[in-house]
Design a protein around this motif. Structure first.
Motif, PDB file in Angstrom:
ATOM      1  N   ASN A 105      44.404  43.555  33.808  1.00  0.00           N
ATOM      2  CA  ASN A 105      44.679  43.748  35.446  1.00  0.00           C
ATOM      3  C   ASN A 105      45.581  42.824  35.402  1.00  0.00           C
ATOM      4  OD1 ASN A 105      42.792  45.740  37.101  1.00  0.00           O
ATOM      5  ND2 ASN A 105      41.451  45.145  35.248  1.00  0.00           N
ATOM      6  N   GLY A 106      45.996  42.473  35.419  1.00  0.00           N
ATOM      7  CA  GLY A 106      47.778  41.252  35.047  1.00  0.00           C
ATOM      8  C   GLY A 106      46.750  39.981  36.200  1.00  0.00           C
ATOM      9  N   THR A 108      46.484  36.045  35.821  1.00  0.00           N
ATOM     10  CA  THR A 108      46.458  34.893  35.390  1.00  0.00           C
ATOM     11  C   THR A 108      46.223  34.035  34.830  1.00  0.00           C
ATOM     12  OG1 THR A 108      48.413  34.889  37.110  1.00  0.00           O
ATOM     13  CG2 THR A 108      48.957  32.798  35.850  1.00  0.00           C
TER      14      THR A 108
END
Length: 446
Positions: A105-106, A108
């Motif tokens: 889901n991107g 970090t």
């Protein structure tokens, strides 16, 4: 001299702008009489729902709060930055499903497995000789816990760890109050021994609560809808709510043991005595998170460090240990657990914030007070949907987790961090337990 990084290596305390929670299915589209009704829209409930829905089964998830996510909750209004009130680490990452969910889901990720540590003695950093003593205290404590656990007895941790060692109090505070949410005399060596030893630990810049919130996407959730009674007489179940009764073939209960012990959900007939005993032997521990926001002053601390200091080796020692400037944000995250955490929670946020800030001032002086902007205390102790942080087995009763996890019929099943196997007390354990119960239902009931 390097400080050992073995604190929180096995498990961790509760892990841009905050990602908006994914939208659950609107209430008017919820099935009236689903195959399964799930109580609680935390990681366990949403994992169970998604597993069942993938097998074309109908579900309704009842959530008493105004949001999904349970004890994983990220918001950005307090400090203007992502801030996790509860679960914050993707710990035991080599086995943790949230590492893959976050990556897909991107989000970090910051590798925190080998984070640096800062150790203070009063108002100064520890010397090389003192760091060596600190490392020795960790080794001695671990050896005592291993010895006590491998004896085959489930003992109170305080009876097997050495006392009187330099920095022993600090290692005990980390391990008991700030890891398990209970002091060492309340920590079960059986619980400690069964915990996962899987490697890897990550922090999420957008917040772990934001990762967990993605599970709500497409899941039929009724927010602000507590379950008040479960009737499992005869076949199926009938779950009462303030908005009416929902009938289903089975029910998965994912609420905390604190909520169960408080009797907030009634059962007809009453639960088997073995199940009631298991719930009673899994009281809630407490980890209070106290965020302290400062201006751009960094007070000599580096980002993402563990910060601890020498404390007395006594039960319920007042202590607050920190993670400094996570992700480079301008706040420090303090951790206060066990009896002292309950005490400060009862006194209110101002008392907790004053204590945490005072501990920083003791280490670095009045510059900390001058640079301080504001603070925040998590409310898990008083939150009626949790009544604590996570379940901690009483010494001698680590097997209560297995009893609660074992099906006693084909209608009512329990899931959540309390029955998370080797990932108990972790959001990953909650997720895994929900998935496990759903698969059992698919195989044996639906």
């Amino acid at each position: 001299m390097t400080i050992s990084s073995n604190r929180f290596t096995r498990r961790h305390v509760m892990s841009g702008l905050l990602a908006l929670p994914a939208a659950p299915v609107l209430a008017q589209n919820l099935p009236a009489n689903p195959d399964v009704v799930i109580i609680g829209a935390g990681a366990a409930g949403m994992s169970a729902a998604r597993t069942l829905m993938a097998a074309s089964k109908t579900v309704v998830v009842l959530e008493s709060a105004a949001r999904p996510g349970g004890r994983a909750f990220t918001e950005s209004s307090t400090f203007g930055l992502p801030y996790d009130h509860g679960a914050a680490w993707i710990s035991a990452a080599s086995q943790n499903p949230f590492k893959q969910i976050a990556a897909e889901n991107g989000f970090t990720l910051l590798d925190h497995a080998s984070a640096d540590s800062a150790l203070f003695v009063g108002d100064r950093r520890a010397s090389g000789a003192e760091i060596q003593q600190y490392n020795s205290a960790w080794a001695a404590m671990a050896a005592g816990m291993d010895g006590g656990s491998s004896s085959g007895q489930d003992l109170a941790a305080s009876t097997v760890v050495p006392h009187g060692m330099a920095f022993g109090g600090t290692t005990h505070a980390w391990t008991g109050a700030m890891d398990y949410g209970v002091d060492m005399d309340q920590l079960s060596t059986g619980d400690w021994y069964r915990g996962t030893g899987a490697s890897g630990s990550f922090l999420v810049a957008e917040g772990l609560g934001s990762v967990v919130a993605t599970l709500a996407d497409g899941v039929p959730i009724r927010l602000n809808t507590p379950a008040t009674h479960i009737d499992w007489r005869g076949s199926g179940v009938r779950v009462q709510t303030p908005d009416g009764t929902i009938s289903a073939k089975a029910c998965i209960v994912t609420v905390s043991t604190g909520v169960l012990q408080a009797g907030k959900i009634g059962f007809s007939p009453t639960l088997p005595q073995t199940t009631q005993d298991a719930i009673g032997n899994l009281p809630m521990g407490l980890l209070v998170k106290v965020g302290l926001q400062f201006d751009d002053t960094r007070l000599g601390f580096n980002p993402n460090e563990w910060l601890a200091y020498d404390v007395d080796d006594t039960i319920a020692t007042p202590a607050c240990f920190f993670v400094t400037w996570p992700h480079g944000y301008n706040y420090m995250m303090g951790n206060i657990g066990g009896r002292f955490g309950w005490e400060l929670s009862a006194q209110g946020p101002n008392a907790a914030i004053d204590f945490a800030l005072g501990e920083v001032v003791k280490m670095v002086g009045s510059d900390a007070r001058k640079a301080f902007i504001k603070g925040h205390m998590s409310d898990w102790a008083e939150n009626p949907n949790t009544l604590g942080a996570y379940a901690a087995a009483k010494p001698g009763h680590a097997d209560a987790r297995d009893v609660l996890a074992a099906p006693f019929g084909n209608q009512v099943f329990f899931a959540g961090e309390a029955v998370g196997g080797s990932h108990m007390q972790l959001v990953s354990g909650a997720y895994m337990s929900g998935e496990r119960v759903a698969r059992t239902l698919l195989a044996d009931v639906l």
